[in-house]
Enzyme design. Structure first.
Site, mmCIF file in Angstrom:
data_model
loop_
_atom_site.group_PDB
_atom_site.id
_atom_site.type_symbol
_atom_site.label_atom_id
_atom_site.label_comp_id
_atom_site.label_asym_id
_atom_site.label_seq_id
_atom_site.Cartn_x
_atom_site.Cartn_y
_atom_site.Cartn_z
ATOM 1 N N ASP A 275 0.874 -1.171 0.000
ATOM 2 C CA ASP A 275 0.000 0.000 0.000
ATOM 3 C C ASP A 275 0.912 1.222 0.000
ATOM 4 O O ASP A 275 2.135 1.118 0.134
ATOM 5 C CB ASP A 275 -0.972 -0.023 1.179
ATOM 6 C CG ASP A 275 -2.196 0.858 0.896
ATOM 7 O OD1 ASP A 275 -2.156 1.654 -0.067
ATOM 8 O OD2 ASP A 275 -3.197 0.759 1.626
HETATM 9 C C1 BGC Z 1 -4.977 3.234 0.001
HETATM 10 C C2 BGC Z 1 -5.104 2.189 -1.074
HETATM 11 C C3 BGC Z 1 -4.975 2.835 -2.424
HETATM 12 C C4 BGC Z 1 -3.644 3.558 -2.494
HETATM 13 C C5 BGC Z 1 -3.350 4.184 -3.847
HETATM 14 C C6 BGC Z 1 -3.759 4.107 -0.187
HETATM 15 O O1 BGC Z 1 -3.767 5.191 0.666
HETATM 16 O O2 BGC Z 1 -4.953 2.603 1.267
HETATM 17 O O3 BGC Z 1 -6.305 1.499 -0.928
HETATM 18 O O4 BGC Z 1 -5.112 1.889 -3.444
HETATM 19 O O5 BGC Z 1 -3.631 4.563 -1.517
HETATM 20 O O6 BGC Z 1 -4.067 5.315 -4.061
#
Ligand code: BGC
Length: 742
Positions: A275
């Site tokens: 993530d």
């Molecule tokens: C989130 C993810 C997301 C990623 C990319 C993160 O802050 O937890 O779910 O896909 O950002 O934007």
């Protein structure tokens, strides 16, 4: 545009051989590059110089980047891909990722909302459309579906998943993966999917986002992992790990989860993306000293790609050179990324997802029709005293009141991709379009809800003081026969980082509601929400309640379809609605405990100031018709291992209109080597019946249905008594018992 000149002889057909041949040519830096995911700050037509830094651009040119996110147009993705094709040594194409969570431009209900439809085909179709609109804008990889089980309404990201039940969540996840990926990843009208967040993220303690997760092996295997296993079996291309720690180990650095279970035991050959900066965040967890250490832990634990954290870039080369990371381990990660790129056909044509022709083939009008269709199917009717709904043609004077009544933005919800601000059909607009002449629709906002800047990243300011619109709203309500009161949550009250300690109406909404109630009791509450809310007062006092979620582009039309009976509501809650926030986390599939009830004394597992069950339970939803379930029958009362039982009963539409029922099947393993929930969803069917029509419904019970992750640490069934329950929600069920003999 530079033609692809990748040097694999055309005689090589086998993907694994192709991967090996690419790998054999790669330098260590190029390998590490494939494991780097950059955020691209390119605007819709922006030149490459719009990149965050010149250095990033250099890295892309040098083949030191495997994928980018947030590059959002065919022009922009073509330009970025060209940097690789024209400048890099090996010309390994980039992937372009984006959070396409509930639509790209055409916005569908937030995932929790669409799950309330229980309509897997409709959800698959919504995902297919989202994929098509994504490729039309150069995006070929989505960070969806989110299949975190979430049982805590305080957690803002509950809107992004499918609620509290692992079985339903697994099926929805699979439907979406099929919708995004189709049957062939190389089809240029499909995109690669990402199941997220691996694992346990939805169990953030106290509903506070990113918080610590405490779950044991039993909960992990029986509740959290099944949707991921299903995603793996459905061929999901990538899996994103999660921000949380899990019993002391950050998920991103969790070897047992990622390497042992996902890759070894499940034999999954896709890649794990971190993530956002979750590798680097292990420093803040107090689990890694610095980026290099974080890179070492993450790689050893099986994290393949580093999203915007910079740890792999900073540390991986040193780690390999010093022998702390075996290059073979790195190779496995690189191969996983290359495998998906090969399967997507990117080596044949790196620009296959940057085709300006696709946009021209899209009928956004047709997509809106689908959004309206799934929108109306997602609405849940919770209360309908005196059959106030559907509104009859004799009702000539309707007041539409509330901060969200004419809001064209909140129905777009959070995680809205390229859904335009203020582009939804508001409830007021939907109602006005639906009513014929001779019906008077009056409107008053009453009060504002979210004020000031409203955006993904910024805190939301709630109006807590301005009641200046109350008088007008009261006057409008006084003159109306029926009030449609549209209240709930601003789009930016749920979503990432939007945890709340209160889940009732924010701001002055409850006050407004009670003022209106004083002058007109004929109120239908239309709830616009991303999470279960405490609506106890409304449940007690109002005659009509519809849960309409943040329903997407066609919100107002879909709501009007239900209000006026053009669609008979069939949605059922995918999450429990509590009596009070103090019950959270709340879910139907709880365990019995050793003290389930004691009417005589307080010494049982409950509350002294509230009932312990939900106000509206999982699976609950009314219809404009009624359904009768006959007494269910089992084909036998005992079953040997490997055999099947058939459960059957008759479902009859006993009302006056056609309607659809979500027939639900639950199971309980009465005595087992590890305690089991009092009931668990194991099957459901959507059945549409005309008035008076009856149909025999059958469910097959096989041994697989009876399995769970037992005290022996394996999935198995255990002999003994099972209860099997059927009904239209998780509370009102008819029960039978049988025995499994092993
Ligand atoms: C989130 C993810 C997301 C990623 C990319 C993160 O802050 O937890 O779910 O896909 O950002 O934007």
């Amino acid at each position: 545009m530079q033609a692809q000149t990748y040097p694999i002889p055309s005689s090589v057909k086998d993907v694994e051989t192709k991967i090996d041949s690419v790998l054999s040519l790669m330098t260590l830096e190029e390998k590490i590059g494939q494991l780097v995911l950059y955020n691209g700050s390119w605007d819709l037509t922006g030149p490459a110089s719009n990149l965050d830094t010149k250095q990033k651009e250099e890295n892309i040119k040098n083949g030191r980047v495997g994928a980018m996110l947030n590059v959002l147009s065919v022009e922009a993705t073509t330009e970025a891909q060209n940097l690789v094709m024209e400048n890099s040594r090996l010309k390994i194409p980039l992937l372009f990722g984006y959070d396409v969570i509930h639509g790209y431009k055409t916005i569908f209900p937030v995932p929790l909302g669409e799950t309330a439809s229980w309509d897997l085909e409709a959800m698959e179709e919504a995902a297919r459309i989202a994929a098509l609109e994504s490729v039309a804008h150069g995006v070929n990889w989505t960070f969806s579906p989110m299949i975190d089980i979430s049982r805590d309404a305080r957690w803002g990201r509950i809107m992004e998943g499918s609620g509290e039940d692992p079985y339903l969540t697994a099926l929805v996840g699979v439907a979406k993966i099929k919708g995004y990926q189709g049957t062939d990843l190389s089809n240029p009208l499909t995109i690669a999917a990402t199941a997220k967040h691996f694992a346990g993220y939805g169990f953030a303690e106290a509903g506070r986002d990113y918080n610590t997760v405490h779950i044991g092996e039993n909960e992990l295997h029986n509740t959290i992992l099944p949707p991921f296993k299903a995603a793996v079996e459905a061929g999901v291309a990538s899996i994103m790990n999660s921000f949380n720690d899990l019993d002391g180990i950050p998920a991103t650095g969790h070897k047992v989860l990622q390497r042992d279970i996902l890759k070894e035991e499940w034999k999954w050959d896709g890649f794990i993306v971190s993530d956002w900066a979750s590798i680097t965040e292990m420093i803040y967890h107090g689990f890694a000293e610095d980026k290099t250490h974080a890179a070492e832990i993450a790689m050893k634990a099986g994290s393949d790609m580093d999203m915007e954290g910079g740890s792999y870039e900073e540390g991986m080369k040193k780690l390999v050179e010093k022998g702390k990371i075996d290059e073979k381990m790195l190779d496995d990660s690189v191969k996983r990324v290359l495998r998906i790129k090969f399967k997507m056909g990117l080596f044949d044509d790196p620009f296959r997802y940057s085709n300006p022709g696709v946009l021209k083939t899209i009928s956004f009008e047709d997509h809106l029709k689908t959004a309206r269709d799934i929108g109306k199917k997602s609405i849940v009717l919770l209360k309908n005293k005196g059959n106030l709904l559907p509104l009859r043609p004799s009702v000539k004077n309707i007041a539409v009141i509330g901060p969200l009544a004419d809001d064209k933005d909140t129905p777009i919800g959070n995680w809205r991709a390229q859904g335009e601000a203020n582009s939804a059909v508001s409830v007021l607009e939907g109602i006005k379009r639906a009513v014929g002449g001779g019906i008077n629709v009056s409107y008053a906002k009453g009060a504002a809800l979210g004020v000031g800047e409203r955006s993904f990243l910024m805190p939301l300011e709630i109006n807590k003081t301005d009641r200046s619109g109350f008088a007008e709203a009261i006057a409008v309500a006084k003159k109306a026969e029926v009030v449609v009161m549209v209240l709930g949550e601003d789009a930016f009250q749920s979503g990432e980082g939007r945890s709340q300690v209160e889940i009732d109406f924010a701001g002055v909404q409850q006050e407004l509601l009670e003022e209106i109630y004083k002058v007109n009791k004929n109120i239908i509450l239309v709830l616009i929400n991303g999470r279960p809310m405490d609506i106890s007062w409304s449940a007690q006092n109002l005659p009509g309640i519809l849960v309409a979620w943040q329903l997407g582009s066609e919100s107002g039309n879909a709501i009007a379809d239900v209000l006026f009976g053009n669609y008979n509501p069939s949605g059922k809650l995918p999450v429990s609605f509590p009596r009070s926030v103090g019950q959270e986390p709340l879910y139907y599939n709880q365990k019995n405990t050793g003290r389930p009830s004691n009417p005589e004394h307080v010494t049982f597992s409950g509350y002294t100031d509230s009932e312990k069950d939900a106000l509206y339970p999982f699976g609950f939803g009314l219809s404009y018709t009624t359904f009768d379930y006959s007494e269910p029958q089992l084909s036998a009362l005992e079953m040997n291992a490997g055999e099947e039982l058939e459960l059957s009963f008759t479902l009859r539409n006993t009302g006056k209109v056609k309607g659809k029922e979500v027939v639900q099947l639950y199971l309980r393993d009465v005595v087992s080597s590890a305690t089991r929930p009092m009931k668990e969803l194991k099957g459901f069917q959507l059945v549409e019946l005309n008035p008076g029509e009856a149909k025999t419904i059958k469910f097959i019970i096989d041994e697989k249905m009876l399995q769970f992750y037992s005290a022996n640490r394996v999935w198995e069934s255990e002999s003994g008594e099972f209860e099997i329950m059927v009904g239209g929600n998780s509370r009102d069920l008819q029960k039978l018992s049988f025995r499994l003999n092993k």
